[in-house]
Design an enzyme around this catalytic site. Sequence first.
Site, mmCIF file in Angstrom:
data_model
loop_
_atom_site.group_PDB
_atom_site.id
_atom_site.type_symbol
_atom_site.label_atom_id
_atom_site.label_comp_id
_atom_site.label_asym_id
_atom_site.label_seq_id
_atom_site.Cartn_x
_atom_site.Cartn_y
_atom_site.Cartn_z
ATOM 1 N N HIS A 256 -5.674 -3.842 -0.458
ATOM 2 C CA HIS A 256 -5.809 -4.569 0.933
ATOM 3 C C HIS A 256 -4.328 -5.112 1.217
ATOM 4 O O HIS A 256 -4.231 -5.084 2.393
ATOM 5 C CB HIS A 256 -6.560 -5.852 0.840
ATOM 6 C CG HIS A 256 -6.792 -6.540 1.875
ATOM 7 N ND1 HIS A 256 -5.985 -7.749 1.899
ATOM 8 C CD2 HIS A 256 -7.400 -6.708 2.908
ATOM 9 C CE1 HIS A 256 -6.142 -8.417 3.374
ATOM 10 N NE2 HIS A 256 -7.185 -7.524 3.715
ATOM 11 N N CYS A 257 -3.522 -5.004 0.515
ATOM 12 C CA CYS A 257 -2.189 -5.753 1.138
ATOM 13 C C CYS A 257 -1.185 -4.880 1.047
ATOM 14 O O CYS A 257 -0.543 -4.671 2.062
ATOM 15 C CB CYS A 257 -1.757 -6.716 -0.220
ATOM 16 S SG CYS A 257 -2.730 -8.412 -0.402
ATOM 17 N N ILE A 258 -0.740 -3.959 -0.103
ATOM 18 C CA ILE A 258 0.548 -3.090 0.093
ATOM 19 C C ILE A 258 0.668 -2.230 1.252
ATOM 20 O O ILE A 258 1.389 -2.020 1.956
ATOM 21 C CB ILE A 258 0.579 -2.350 -1.200
ATOM 22 C CG1 ILE A 258 0.668 -2.978 -2.360
ATOM 23 C CG2 ILE A 258 2.015 -1.594 -1.229
ATOM 24 C CD1 ILE A 258 1.549 -4.457 -2.046
#
Length: 425
Positions: free
Chosen positions: A266-268
Site C-alpha cells: 500500500h505504501c511503497i
Amino acid sequence: MNAPLARSRVELVVVGLGYVGLPLLARAFESGMSTAGFDVSEAVVEGLNAGRSHVTDVPDSAVADMAAAGFRASTDPAVISEAETVVLCVPTGLAEGVPDLSAVRAAVRTVGEQLRPNTLVVLESTSYPGTTEELVRPLLERASGLVAGEEFHLVYSPERIDPGNEFFGVRNTPKIVGGITPLCAKHGVAFYGRFVDTLVVSRGTREAEMAKLLENTYRYVNIALVNEVALFCDRTDIDVWDVLHCAGTKPFGYAPFQPGPGVGGHCIPVDPVYLETMADGAGFSFRTLAAARAVNARMPEYVVARTERLLRDREQPVEGARVLLLGVSYKPDIADTRESPAYPVASGLLRSGADVVYHDPGVRALEVDGRELPRVDSAEEALRAADIAILLQDHSCYDPVRLVASRCLLLDTRGKLAGENVRHL
C-alpha cells in the site's frame, strides 16, 4: 449489527479498522485505555464484535479480549461523539494514477459532525504535506463549528505499521507527532505516550507529513537502484546476488536492499506519487523519482520476458505453457496483495498465451484482467505439472531444498534458490 453506544466518554475511538487502525486499537487497549471503533464496513464491524480479527498482526484472541472488556465496533457515527481522542486510520491510495483522498474527506466530515469540544483529533493516514492544515482542519471546523487549536486539538502522526514484522510494532516503533499548535502537539504526546515507547515531536504537521513520504520514497528509490543493478548484471553475466551479499558486508555507509519482480504494497508504490504530485503543483521536478518509477515499472515486464526466453531456450512454446506463480502477496508471509507485482506478471503471461496458475497459502482468490486466476492447493503437485515456476514471493512455507528437488525449471526473483534447474532474476 451495531452495538449499543456507551453513555460515558471513551478514551479512544479509531476511525478505520484496517491494518493500521486495528493494531493501534489493540495496543491502546493493552495499555489500559477504553476503546471503541468506527468503520463503514458492516462485515468488519460484525467480525470484530464477534471476536474475529481480519488483520494478520492482530490475533482473534486479542480481539476477543477487547470485546469481553467492553470494546465495541460500530457503523454508527454517533460512537465518535463519545471519544476523548479520535484517530483517523482510513486508506489513501490512487485513482487513475493520482492521489485519492476521498476516504479521508468522508471520514473527516463524519468526525466533524460528531466532534465535541476539547477532543484530540489525529490523522494517521499518509498524504502530502499540507493535508492536515489545508484539508482536514477546514473540513472539521466547518462541520463542527469549533476552532482547531482552540476548541479542539489537531495532530498529524504518520502510521508506521509494517505488516508481518515480528520485531517492530506499535509499542516499540518511534512515533512522530506534529500538531497545528504547540499545545496540540503536547496533547498528542500525552496520548501516544501512554502506549508508545519513543515519541518524536516534529516542528509542525507539514514536517511530519513530509517525513512519512521521505521514508517510503527512500525505499522506493533504493529498490529501483538494485533492480537496475540486477538488470545490468543479467546483461553482463554477473551474479547479482553475490554482488549484493558482498556489498552488504560493509558495516558503514551502505544500506542493503533487494531486487525483485516489482514494487508492491500500500505504501511503497503509492507514497512517492503523493510527493511527485505536490512537487508538480509547486513547479518542482523530482527527477530521481521519475527515474525510479521507470525502473520499478519495468520489472514485471522483465520477469515476463525472462520467462518467455527461458521457455524458448527449452524449445517450449510460450503459448500453452503451464506457468506456476509461487507467492502472489506483496511481501512474505502475509495475505495482502495490494499493488503486488503478481498482477502485472500474470497479466503479461496471459497475454502471451501461457496457462497461468498460482500457489499462495494465504491468498484464496486472485483476479487478473477481470478473471479469476486458478489457484492450486499443493505446490509440489503443481511443480510436477508446470513447465516453469516463478518464485515471486519467498514465503517461509517454501522450502528451497524441496523446490529445487522438484526438477521443474525455476525462475527465482528473490535470490533464495540454487540448483541446475534454477535461473535467477
